[in-house]
Design a protein around this motif. Structure first.
Motif, PDB file in Angstrom:
ATOM      1  N   GLN A 161       0.854  -1.207   0.038  1.00 31.31           N
ATOM      2  CA  GLN A 161       0.047   0.048  -0.025  1.00 31.31           C
ATOM      3  C   GLN A 161       0.744   1.338   0.084  1.00 31.31           C
ATOM      4  O   GLN A 161       0.450   2.211  -0.783  1.00 31.31           O
ATOM      5  CB  GLN A 161      -0.999   0.359   1.295  1.00 31.31           C
ATOM      6  CG  GLN A 161      -1.976  -1.040   0.992  1.00 31.31           C
ATOM      7  CD  GLN A 161      -2.811  -1.004   2.411  1.00 31.31           C
ATOM      8  OE1 GLN A 161      -2.571  -1.049   3.444  1.00 31.31           O
ATOM      9  NE2 GLN A 161      -3.993  -0.973   2.145  1.00 31.31           N
ATOM     10  N   ARG A 162       1.993   1.155   0.719  1.00 32.11           N
ATOM     11  CA  ARG A 162       2.829   2.306   0.823  1.00 32.11           C
ATOM     12  C   ARG A 162       3.541   2.520  -0.497  1.00 32.11           C
ATOM     13  O   ARG A 162       3.836   3.641  -1.082  1.00 32.11           O
ATOM     14  CB  ARG A 162       3.721   2.312   1.839  1.00 32.11           C
ATOM     15  CG  ARG A 162       3.223   2.210   3.164  1.00 32.11           C
ATOM     16  CD  ARG A 162       4.403   2.433   4.162  1.00 32.11           C
ATOM     17  NE  ARG A 162       5.386   1.426   4.387  1.00 32.11           N
ATOM     18  CZ  ARG A 162       5.357   0.509   5.087  1.00 32.11           C
ATOM     19  NH1 ARG A 162       4.455   0.039   5.827  1.00 32.11           N
ATOM     20  NH2 ARG A 162       6.297  -0.589   5.138  1.00 32.11           N
ATOM     21  N   SER A 184      -1.686 -10.586  -0.338  1.00 30.59           N
ATOM     22  CA  SER A 184      -2.020  -9.483   0.420  1.00 30.59           C
ATOM     23  C   SER A 184      -3.150  -9.917   1.572  1.00 30.59           C
ATOM     24  O   SER A 184      -2.879  -9.692   2.617  1.00 30.59           O
ATOM     25  CB  SER A 184      -2.578  -8.070  -0.153  1.00 30.59           C
ATOM     26  OG  SER A 184      -1.406  -7.591  -0.755  1.00 30.59           O
ATOM     27  N   PHE A 185      -4.158 -10.596   0.983  1.00 31.38           N
ATOM     28  CA  PHE A 185      -5.328 -11.146   1.903  1.00 31.38           C
ATOM     29  C   PHE A 185      -5.004 -11.966   2.856  1.00 31.38           C
ATOM     30  O   PHE A 185      -4.962 -11.924   3.911  1.00 31.38           O
ATOM     31  CB  PHE A 185      -6.328 -11.846   0.748  1.00 31.38           C
ATOM     32  CG  PHE A 185      -7.413 -10.713   0.673  1.00 31.38           C
ATOM     33  CD1 PHE A 185      -7.490  -9.050   0.465  1.00 31.38           C
ATOM     34  CD2 PHE A 185      -8.815 -10.962   0.420  1.00 31.38           C
ATOM     35  CE1 PHE A 185      -8.222  -8.519   0.091  1.00 31.38           C
ATOM     36  CE2 PHE A 185      -9.918 -10.281  -0.101  1.00 31.38           C
ATOM     37  CZ  PHE A 185      -9.643  -8.935  -0.022  1.00 31.38           C
ATOM     38  N   TYR A 186      -3.735 -12.979   2.358  1.00 32.62           N
ATOM     39  CA  TYR A 186      -3.205 -13.998   3.203  1.00 32.62           C
ATOM     40  C   TYR A 186      -2.496 -13.561   4.317  1.00 32.62           C
ATOM     41  O   TYR A 186      -2.403 -13.889   5.348  1.00 32.62           O
ATOM     42  CB  TYR A 186      -2.401 -15.147   2.541  1.00 32.62           C
ATOM     43  CG  TYR A 186      -3.296 -16.193   1.887  1.00 32.62           C
ATOM     44  CD1 TYR A 186      -3.498 -17.230   2.955  1.00 32.62           C
ATOM     45  CD2 TYR A 186      -3.863 -16.129   0.801  1.00 32.62           C
ATOM     46  CE1 TYR A 186      -4.263 -18.482   2.527  1.00 32.62           C
ATOM     47  CE2 TYR A 186      -4.807 -17.389   0.350  1.00 32.62           C
ATOM     48  CZ  TYR A 186      -4.820 -18.365   1.103  1.00 32.62           C
ATOM     49  OH  TYR A 186      -5.813 -19.391   0.864  1.00 32.62           O
ATOM     50  N   PHE A 189      -5.581 -11.718   6.530  1.00 32.89           N
ATOM     51  CA  PHE A 189      -6.605 -12.641   7.259  1.00 32.89           C
ATOM     52  C   PHE A 189      -5.947 -13.532   8.462  1.00 32.89           C
ATOM     53  O   PHE A 189      -4.666 -13.430   8.526  1.00 32.89           O
ATOM     54  CB  PHE A 189      -7.096 -13.418   6.406  1.00 32.89           C
ATOM     55  CG  PHE A 189      -8.349 -13.030   5.487  1.00 32.89           C
ATOM     56  CD1 PHE A 189      -9.613 -13.515   5.666  1.00 32.89           C
ATOM     57  CD2 PHE A 189      -8.421 -11.963   4.777  1.00 32.89           C
ATOM     58  CE1 PHE A 189     -10.476 -13.061   4.910  1.00 32.89           C
ATOM     59  CE2 PHE A 189      -9.129 -11.284   3.866  1.00 32.89           C
ATOM     60  CZ  PHE A 189     -10.539 -12.080   3.929  1.00 32.89           C
ATOM     61  N   GLY A 190      -6.946 -13.780   9.412  1.00 32.22           N
ATOM     62  CA  GLY A 190      -6.177 -14.497  10.531  1.00 32.22           C
ATOM     63  C   GLY A 190      -5.725 -15.965  10.188  1.00 32.22           C
ATOM     64  O   GLY A 190      -5.830 -16.366   9.000  1.00 32.22           O
ATOM     65  N   LYS A 191      -4.851 -16.693  10.978  1.00 29.77           N
ATOM     66  CA  LYS A 191      -4.024 -17.734  10.610  1.00 29.77           C
ATOM     67  C   LYS A 191      -4.986 -18.815  10.316  1.00 29.77           C
ATOM     68  O   LYS A 191      -4.545 -19.922   9.543  1.00 29.77           O
ATOM     69  CB  LYS A 191      -3.109 -18.033  11.667  1.00 29.77           C
ATOM     70  CG  LYS A 191      -2.356 -19.309  11.670  1.00 29.77           C
ATOM     71  CD  LYS A 191      -1.214 -19.443  12.745  1.00 29.77           C
ATOM     72  CE  LYS A 191      -2.293 -19.802  14.130  1.00 29.77           C
ATOM     73  NZ  LYS A 191      -1.168 -20.039  15.265  1.00 29.77           N
ATOM     74  N   ASN A 192      -6.156 -18.884  11.224  1.00 30.36           N
ATOM     75  CA  ASN A 192      -6.926 -20.065  10.953  1.00 30.36           C
ATOM     76  C   ASN A 192      -8.430 -19.635  10.316  1.00 30.36           C
ATOM     77  O   ASN A 192      -9.194 -20.562  10.350  1.00 30.36           O
ATOM     78  CB  ASN A 192      -7.526 -20.298  12.489  1.00 30.36           C
ATOM     79  CG  ASN A 192      -6.404 -21.084  13.470  1.00 30.36           C
ATOM     80  OD1 ASN A 192      -5.641 -21.615  12.915  1.00 30.36           O
ATOM     81  ND2 ASN A 192      -6.271 -20.643  14.600  1.00 30.36           N
ATOM     82  N   THR A 193      -8.286 -18.657   9.902  1.00 29.96           N
ATOM     83  CA  THR A 193      -9.622 -18.198   9.075  1.00 29.96           C
ATOM     84  C   THR A 193      -9.039 -17.600   7.527  1.00 29.96           C
ATOM     85  O   THR A 193      -9.221 -16.281   7.210  1.00 29.96           O
ATOM     86  CB  THR A 193     -10.412 -17.033   9.706  1.00 29.96           C
ATOM     87  OG1 THR A 193      -9.558 -16.077  10.202  1.00 29.96           O
ATOM     88  CG2 THR A 193     -11.337 -17.718  10.987  1.00 29.96           C
ATOM     89  N   PRO A 194      -8.064 -18.225   6.927  1.00 26.65           N
ATOM     90  CA  PRO A 194      -7.791 -17.554   5.393  1.00 26.65           C
ATOM     91  C   PRO A 194      -8.850 -17.397   4.855  1.00 26.65           C
ATOM     92  O   PRO A 194     -10.259 -17.578   4.609  1.00 26.65           O
ATOM     93  CB  PRO A 194      -7.000 -18.738   4.946  1.00 26.65           C
ATOM     94  CG  PRO A 194      -7.562 -19.947   5.679  1.00 26.65           C
ATOM     95  CD  PRO A 194      -8.113 -19.569   6.935  1.00 26.65           C
ATOM     96  N   PRO A 195      -8.572 -16.435   3.772  1.00 30.34           N
ATOM     97  CA  PRO A 195      -9.681 -16.020   2.855  1.00 30.34           C
ATOM     98  C   PRO A 195     -10.095 -17.301   1.753  1.00 30.34           C
ATOM     99  O   PRO A 195      -9.338 -18.162   1.353  1.00 30.34           O
ATOM    100  CB  PRO A 195      -9.145 -14.981   1.902  1.00 30.34           C
ATOM    101  CG  PRO A 195      -7.463 -15.331   2.152  1.00 30.34           C
ATOM    102  CD  PRO A 195      -7.509 -15.757   3.151  1.00 30.34           C
ATOM    103  N   MET A 196     -11.293 -17.198   1.631  1.00 32.08           N
ATOM    104  CA  MET A 196     -11.933 -18.411   0.809  1.00 32.08           C
ATOM    105  C   MET A 196     -11.708 -17.736  -0.597  1.00 32.08           C
ATOM    106  O   MET A 196     -11.725 -16.367  -1.015  1.00 32.08           O
ATOM    107  CB  MET A 196     -13.425 -18.591   0.797  1.00 32.08           C
ATOM    108  CG  MET A 196     -13.796 -19.020   2.407  1.00 32.08           C
ATOM    109  SD  MET A 196     -15.657 -19.650   2.529  1.00 32.08           S
ATOM    110  CE  MET A 196     -16.208 -17.971   2.435  1.00 32.08           C
ATOM    111  N   GLN A 197     -11.603 -18.518  -1.650  1.00 36.57           N
ATOM    112  CA  GLN A 197     -11.522 -18.472  -2.923  1.00 36.57           C
ATOM    113  C   GLN A 197     -12.379 -17.437  -3.659  1.00 36.57           C
ATOM    114  O   GLN A 197     -12.052 -16.374  -4.519  1.00 36.57           O
ATOM    115  CB  GLN A 197     -11.287 -19.495  -3.746  1.00 36.57           C
ATOM    116  CG  GLN A 197     -10.598 -19.336  -5.347  1.00 36.57           C
ATOM    117  CD  GLN A 197      -9.228 -18.863  -5.136  1.00 36.57           C
ATOM    118  OE1 GLN A 197      -8.304 -19.327  -4.684  1.00 36.57           O
ATOM    119  NE2 GLN A 197      -9.029 -17.801  -6.006  1.00 36.57           N
ATOM    120  N   GLN A 198     -13.728 -17.619  -3.130  1.00 30.62           N
ATOM    121  CA  GLN A 198     -14.469 -16.813  -3.717  1.00 30.62           C
ATOM    122  C   GLN A 198     -14.516 -15.267  -3.236  1.00 30.62           C
ATOM    123  O   GLN A 198     -14.729 -14.470  -4.166  1.00 30.62           O
ATOM    124  CB  GLN A 198     -16.081 -17.136  -3.317  1.00 30.62           C
ATOM    125  CG  GLN A 198     -17.207 -16.450  -3.741  1.00 30.62           C
ATOM    126  CD  GLN A 198     -18.477 -16.819  -3.032  1.00 30.62           C
ATOM    127  OE1 GLN A 198     -18.712 -17.394  -1.837  1.00 30.62           O
ATOM    128  NE2 GLN A 198     -19.710 -16.631  -3.793  1.00 30.62           N
TER     129      GLN A 198
END
Length: 302
Positions: A161-162, A184-186, A189-198
């Motif tokens: 972002q910078r 960036s999303f990974y 997001f939390g270690k146990n709640t990674p982003p879903m592909q959707q």
């Protein structure tokens, strides 16, 4: 908004010319009972869109009138190039939308970039009341913040972002890809709640809609605006008679536990909840966010 595919999102979108720009918005209410229902305005974050609220929308629509919009430069709304994007202009657009829809009283649920817009709307209401200005605007009843740069000094933007905000941004942005967004999303997001592909796919498609990714460097000026206007926003929060709540995903490196700690330190009688997730609580822990928010609304209602 209950069907979260991109096609359905587009199908349900309505459009209005607000402050000189074509803005996509969504509204849900029972017209026959609308005068008895309270309105919730959802304000999304950067770099996503109102799609982020699809889970909360589905359930809150049963008892509340709901309203949201893709802000200028986001999602399905207009994305002018060489435009000086401003958090203040986004607040103008929301005030115009509320006026157009005849909303008298409303609550805000905001995230990330949207937190700053909510802070500006809170400040404006306080300013009008202190000036004894005739009230022609919708009356803000409460604000629920999710992870965001509520305190500019505590905000920790990602290195990418910078870079995009720097003079290199106009060249670097052309190399943005879904893969870079996913990385960036990974990180956030939390270690146990990674982003879903959707979630990655939808965010990327909405970001790329009408070449919106090319405006990202111009939109990142909001980081400077937070420093410029932050003092008046925080003062409005400290002195607010409007109930405030902060739901924080503490694993977020941008505005996680350190932002929550500062909030508790600064805001009198701070009402907060911490969740063991990252930057997007509404996606990572949707049931918990819905439960907490419902309890907050029930607690402040007469």
């Amino acid at each position: 908004m209950t069907d979260i595919s991109l096609a359905r999102y587009k199908e349900l979108a309505q459009y209005s010319q607000l402050c000189g720009h074509k803005i996509a918005y969504w509204q849900s209410y029972d017209a026959a009972a609308n005068n008895k229902q309270q309105t919730i305005l959802f304000i999304h974050g950067f770099p996503s869109a109102s799609w982020d609220w699809h889970y909360q929308w589905k359930y809150l629509a049963r008892n509340y009138s709901l309203l949201c919009a893709d802000m200028l430069g986001f999602g399905l709304s207009a994305k002018p190039r060489n435009h000086r994007y401003s958090l203040l202009e986004q607040a103008d657009i929301f005030e115009a939308l509320l006026l157009e829809k005849g909303v008298g009283e409303y609550h805000i649920m905001a995230h990330d970039y949207g937190d700053s817009v909510a802070q500006e709307l809170l400040y404006r209401q306080a300013k009008r009341r202190s000036d004894n200005t005739v009230q022609t605007h919708a009356a803000l009843q409460s604000v629920c913040f999710l992870n965001g740069g509520i305190f500019a000094a505590c905000h920790r933007p990602l290195f990418t972002q910078r870079l995009l905000k720097s003079w290199l941004g106009k060249w670097l942005v052309r190399w943005m890809s879904k893969n870079s967004l996913e990385k960036s999303f990974y990180k956030i997001f939390g270690k146990n709640t990674p982003p879903m592909q959707q979630e990655i796919d939808m965010t990327w498609q909405l970001l790329r809609h009408n070449d919106g990714h090319l405006a990202v460097p111009e939109m990142l000026r909001y980081i400077d605006e937070r420093s410029q206007w932050g003092e008046r926003w925080v003062e409005a929060m400290i002195t607010s008679t409007v109930p405030l709540y902060f739901i924080n995903g503490i694993q977020d490196p941008i505005s996680g536990r350190h932002m929550l700690d500062r909030y508790i330190e600064v805001i009198p009688d701070a009402q907060t909840s911490l969740l063991d997730v990252g930057h997007y609580p509404q996606l990572e822990a949707p049931d918990e966010v819905l439960r907490i928010y419902r309890n907050f609304l029930h607690a402040i209602q007469p």
